[in-house]
Scaffold this active site. Structure first.
Site, PDB file in Angstrom:
ATOM      1  N   CYS A   1      45.763  38.676  48.726  1.00 19.16           N
ATOM      2  CA  CYS A   1      44.738  39.341  47.919  1.00 19.16           C
ATOM      3  C   CYS A   1      43.521  39.550  48.799  1.00 19.16           C
ATOM      4  O   CYS A   1      43.420  38.980  49.886  1.00 19.16           O
ATOM      5  CB  CYS A   1      44.379  38.498  46.706  1.00 19.16           C
ATOM      6  SG  CYS A   1      43.521  39.486  45.444  1.00 19.16           S
TER       7      CYS A   1
ATOM      8  N   CYS B   1      40.218  39.438  47.337  1.00 20.58           N
ATOM      9  CA  CYS B   1      38.967  39.025  46.672  1.00 20.58           C
ATOM     10  C   CYS B   1      38.233  37.875  47.364  1.00 20.58           C
ATOM     11  O   CYS B   1      37.013  37.786  47.296  1.00 20.58           O
ATOM     12  CB  CYS B   1      39.202  38.710  45.202  1.00 20.58           C
ATOM     13  SG  CYS B   1      40.331  37.344  44.900  1.00 20.58           S
TER      14      CYS B   1
ATOM     15  N   CYS C   1      39.454  42.711  44.212  1.00 19.02           N
ATOM     16  CA  CYS C   1      40.755  42.556  44.867  1.00 19.02           C
ATOM     17  C   CYS C   1      41.207  43.816  45.597  1.00 19.02           C
ATOM     18  O   CYS C   1      42.349  43.903  46.052  1.00 19.02           O
ATOM     19  CB  CYS C   1      41.801  42.139  43.839  1.00 19.02           C
ATOM     20  SG  CYS C   1      41.328  40.659  42.916  1.00 19.02           S
TER      21      CYS C   1
ATOM     22  N   LYS D   1      49.763  39.349  35.291  1.00 23.68           N
ATOM     23  CA  LYS D   1      48.542  38.567  35.483  1.00 23.68           C
ATOM     24  C   LYS D   1      47.467  39.088  34.550  1.00 23.68           C
ATOM     25  O   LYS D   1      47.065  40.255  34.633  1.00 23.68           O
ATOM     26  CB  LYS D   1      48.093  38.688  36.941  1.00 23.68           C
ATOM     27  CG  LYS D   1      46.812  37.928  37.251  1.00 23.68           C
ATOM     28  CD  LYS D   1      46.508  37.931  38.739  1.00 23.68           C
ATOM     29  CE  LYS D   1      45.230  37.198  39.046  1.00 23.68           C
ATOM     30  NZ  LYS D   1      44.903  37.235  40.488  1.00 23.68           N
TER      31      LYS D   1
ATOM     32  N   ARG E   1      37.450  42.063  36.250  1.00 25.72           N
ATOM     33  CA  ARG E   1      38.728  42.529  36.789  1.00 25.72           C
ATOM     34  C   ARG E   1      39.582  43.256  35.744  1.00 25.72           C
ATOM     35  O   ARG E   1      40.784  43.385  35.888  1.00 25.72           O
ATOM     36  CB  ARG E   1      39.512  41.344  37.350  1.00 25.72           C
ATOM     37  CG  ARG E   1      38.811  40.540  38.419  1.00 25.72           C
ATOM     38  CD  ARG E   1      39.824  39.878  39.342  1.00 25.72           C
ATOM     39  NE  ARG E   1      39.318  38.727  40.063  1.00 25.72           N
ATOM     40  CZ  ARG E   1      38.450  38.766  41.071  1.00 25.72           C
ATOM     41  NH1 ARG E   1      37.941  39.923  41.467  1.00 25.72           N
ATOM     42  NH2 ARG E   1      38.068  37.668  41.671  1.00 25.72           N
TER      43      ARG E   1
ATOM     44  N   GLU F   1      54.948  45.792  33.265  1.00 29.50           N
ATOM     45  CA  GLU F   1      54.532  45.292  34.587  1.00 29.50           C
ATOM     46  C   GLU F   1      55.702  44.623  35.307  1.00 29.50           C
ATOM     47  O   GLU F   1      55.933  44.833  36.496  1.00 29.50           O
ATOM     48  CB  GLU F   1      53.383  44.284  34.437  1.00 29.50           C
ATOM     49  CG  GLU F   1      52.020  44.910  34.218  1.00 29.50           C
ATOM     50  CD  GLU F   1      51.405  45.449  35.507  1.00 29.50           C
ATOM     51  OE1 GLU F   1      52.030  45.343  36.572  1.00 29.50           O
ATOM     52  OE2 GLU F   1      50.282  45.982  35.437  1.00 29.50           O
TER      53      GLU F   1
ATOM     54  N   LYS G   1      50.949  34.567  34.546  1.00 32.86           N
ATOM     55  CA  LYS G   1      49.723  33.813  34.774  1.00 32.86           C
ATOM     56  C   LYS G   1      48.633  34.237  33.809  1.00 32.86           C
ATOM     57  O   LYS G   1      48.467  35.443  33.622  1.00 32.86           O
ATOM     58  CB  LYS G   1      49.315  34.115  36.224  1.00 32.86           C
ATOM     59  CG  LYS G   1      47.988  33.612  36.660  1.00 32.86           C
ATOM     60  CD  LYS G   1      47.753  34.026  38.082  1.00 32.86           C
ATOM     61  CE  LYS G   1      46.434  33.466  38.513  1.00 32.86           C
ATOM     62  NZ  LYS G   1      46.001  34.007  39.755  1.00 32.86           N
TER      63      LYS G   1
ATOM     64  N   SER H   1      43.665  27.236  37.186  1.00 33.58           N
ATOM     65  CA  SER H   1      42.551  26.308  37.374  1.00 33.58           C
ATOM     66  C   SER H   1      41.913  25.835  36.070  1.00 33.58           C
ATOM     67  O   SER H   1      41.651  24.645  35.880  1.00 33.58           O
ATOM     68  CB  SER H   1      41.500  26.957  38.271  1.00 33.58           C
ATOM     69  OG  SER H   1      41.049  28.179  37.725  1.00 33.58           O
TER      70      SER H   1
HETATM   71  C1  PBG Z   1      43.129  36.068  43.411  1.00 33.32           C
HETATM   72  C2  PBG Z   1      43.640  34.974  42.565  1.00 33.32           C
HETATM   73  C3  PBG Z   1      43.045  34.378  41.434  1.00 33.32           C
HETATM   74  C4  PBG Z   1      43.859  33.310  41.062  1.00 33.32           C
HETATM   75  C5  PBG Z   1      44.938  33.302  41.946  1.00 33.32           C
HETATM   76  N1  PBG Z   1      44.790  34.358  42.839  1.00 33.32           N
HETATM   77  C6  PBG Z   1      41.746  34.613  40.765  1.00 33.32           C
HETATM   78  C7  PBG Z   1      41.425  35.881  40.146  1.00 33.32           C
HETATM   79  O1  PBG Z   1      42.247  36.759  39.945  1.00 33.32           O
HETATM   80  O2  PBG Z   1      40.229  36.018  39.877  1.00 33.32           O
HETATM   81  C8  PBG Z   1      43.588  32.345  39.958  1.00 33.32           C
HETATM   82  C9  PBG Z   1      44.189  31.008  40.096  1.00 33.32           C
HETATM   83  C10 PBG Z   1      43.640  29.943  39.231  1.00 33.32           C
HETATM   84  O3  PBG Z   1      42.771  30.163  38.366  1.00 33.32           O
HETATM   85  O4  PBG Z   1      44.067  28.807  39.420  1.00 33.32           O
HETATM   86  N2  PBG Z   1      43.242  37.336  42.935  1.00 33.32           N
END
Ligand code: PBG
Length: 325
Positions: free
Chosen positions: A120, A122, A130, A195, A217, A233, A248, A274
Site C-alpha cells: 500500500c 498510505c 493509498c 475491505k 477513504r 469485489e 476486513k 487494530s
Molecule cells: C493500509 C492498511 C490499513 C490496515 C491494513 N492496511 C489501514 C487503512 O486502510 O487505513 C488496517 C489494519 C488494522 O486496523 O489493524 N491501507
C-alpha cells in the site's frame, strides 16, 4: 408426562464428550502475525492504543521474531514506516526501503517463516492516502503502476506473498502483471478483496502513521452497510488472479466472511484489525473480561464463520494459549 423434546445436553456432559463433537478448531498455522518496522535504530515504541504492539527498528526485529517463532508462529505480515514521506510514496518501492530491508533480514535469519508484505502507499505518502492524488481526488489508474512497482520490489527482496490493501480498482490485475513480467509468477497475491471503510482502523493508523491528511477513504474502501458489493469485489479479484481473499475487519463482518467462503473457492483470510484488538485489551486491562477466553472465543468464532487464516495482533498470545491446551 408425555413431553416430546430433544436432549441436546447428552453431548455436553463432560469435557471429553464436548471435545468429541467439537466442530471448529483454531490451529497455530492459522495465525498471521502483523509487525510494524520503522526506520532508525534502537527503536521499540509501544503503540499507546495497542498495548503489546510495537514499532520496531530492524535491530529490534530479531528478538521479536525469535519470540514469535519459538511460540510456533509461521507467518508474519509486514508494515513499514519510512523516515521520509512524499507525494508519490517513493519509499514504498525503493529497493532498500524499510520493508524491503526487513524482508531481507527475516528471510536471511528465519528462512522458513512466510513473509507477507502489505502493499500500500498510505504509510509512505505525505497525504496519507493509498494512491496518487490530484487536488483532493484519489486517482485510480495512475496508482496502479506504483503499486505494481512496490509489489515487485517486495518480491525482489524475498517476500513470499504480496498482500495489496489499497482498494484501487484493478490492483490485483496490475500487480499480477507486474510480478509475472519481473519473473515472479510463483509469488501469490493475498488480496484485501473486501475491505470496508472502517473506524476500527483508528489504532493502526497511529501504529503505521498513515492517517489521511484530508478527507477519508470512502471513495475506495467499502460502505459498511453493503453485502452484495463484497461479492462483486471478491469476484473481480478472483478473476484478476488473487490467490487468497481477505475480509476486513473481522468481528463486525463475520456474515461477509461466510458469504465469501460459500461463494468462492479460494482460501479466506480474516483480518482481526487494530480496533478490535484495542477494545479487547482495554477491557482486559480493566479486569472487565477474561482476556484469554475472550480472544480464543473470538478467533474460534472467525474460524466457524469460514476463515481459513486469521491476521491478528493476538497471534503470540493465541499461540501460547494453544500450546497450553
Ligand atoms: C493500509 C492498511 C490499513 C490496515 C491494513 N492496511 C489501514 C487503512 O486502510 O487505513 C488496517 C489494519 C488494522 O486496523 O489493524 N491501507
Amino acid at each position: 408426562m408425555d413431553l416430546q423434546f430433544t436432549r441436546h445436553r447428552r453431548l455436553r456432559q463432560t469435557a471429553n464428550m464436548r471435545a468429541l463433537v467439537r466442530e471448529n478448531f483454531l490451529r497455530l498455522e492459522d495465525l498471521i502475525y502483523p509487525l510494524f518496522v520503522v526506520e532508525g535504530s534502537n527503536i521499540k515504541n509501544e503503540v499507546t492504543s495497542m498495548p503489546g504492539v510495537f514499532q520496531l527498528s530492524l535491530d529490534n526485529l530479531h528478538e521479536e521474531m525469535n519470540e514469535a517463532v519459538s511460540l510456533g508462529i509461521k507467518s508474519v505480515l509486514l508494515f513499514g514506516i519510512p523516515a521520509e514521506k512524499d507525494e508519490f510514496g517513493k519509499e514504498a518501492y525503493h529497493d532498500h526501503g524499510i520493508v524491503q530491508e526487513a524482508i531481507r533480514y527475516i528471510k536471511k535469519n528465519f528462512p522458513d517463516i512466510i513473509v507477507i508484505a502489505d502493499t500500500c502507499l498510505c504509510e509512505y505518502t505525505s497525504h496519507g492516502h493509498c494512491g496518487v492524488i490530484e487536488g483532493e481526488k484519489i486517482l485510480n489508474d495512475p496508482s496502479l503502476d506504483l503499486l505494481a512497482k512496490t509489489a515487485v520490489s517486495q518480491a525482489k527482496a524475498g517476500a513470499d506473498i504480496i498482500a495489496p490493501s489499497n482498494m484501487m480498482d484493478g490492483f490485483v490485475a496490475a500487480i499480477r502483471h507486474g510480478l509475472d513480467e519481473a519473473g515472479f509468477e510463483n509469488v501469490p497475491i493475498m488480496s484485501y478483496a473486501v475491505k470496508y471503510a472502517s473506524s476500527f482502523y483508528g489504532p493502526f493508523r497511529d501504529a503505521a502513521d498513515s492517517t489521511p491528511q484530508f478527507g477519508d477513504r470512502k471513495t475506495y474502501q467499502m460502505d459498511p452497510a453493503n453485502r452484495l458489493e463484497a461479492l462483486r469485489e471478491a469476484e473481480s479479484d478472483t478473476l484478476e488472479g488473487a490467490d487468497f481473499l481477505i475480509v476486513k475487519p473481522g468481528m463486525p463482518y463475520l456474515d461477509i466472511v461466510r458469504d465469501v467462503k460459500n461463494n468462492f473457492n479460494l482460501p479466506v483470510v480474516v483480518y482481526n484489525v487494530s480496533g478490535e484488538y484495542s477494545m479487547v485489551k482495554a477491557a482486559a486491562q480493566n479486569g472487565w473480561i477474561d482476556e484469554k477466553n475472550v480472544v480464543m472465543e473470538m478467533l474460534t468464532g472467525m474460524k466457524r464463520a469460514g476463515a481459513d487464516l486469521i491476521i491478528t495482533y493476538h497471534a503470540k498470545d493465541a499461540a501460547r494459549w494453544l500450546r497450553e491446551q
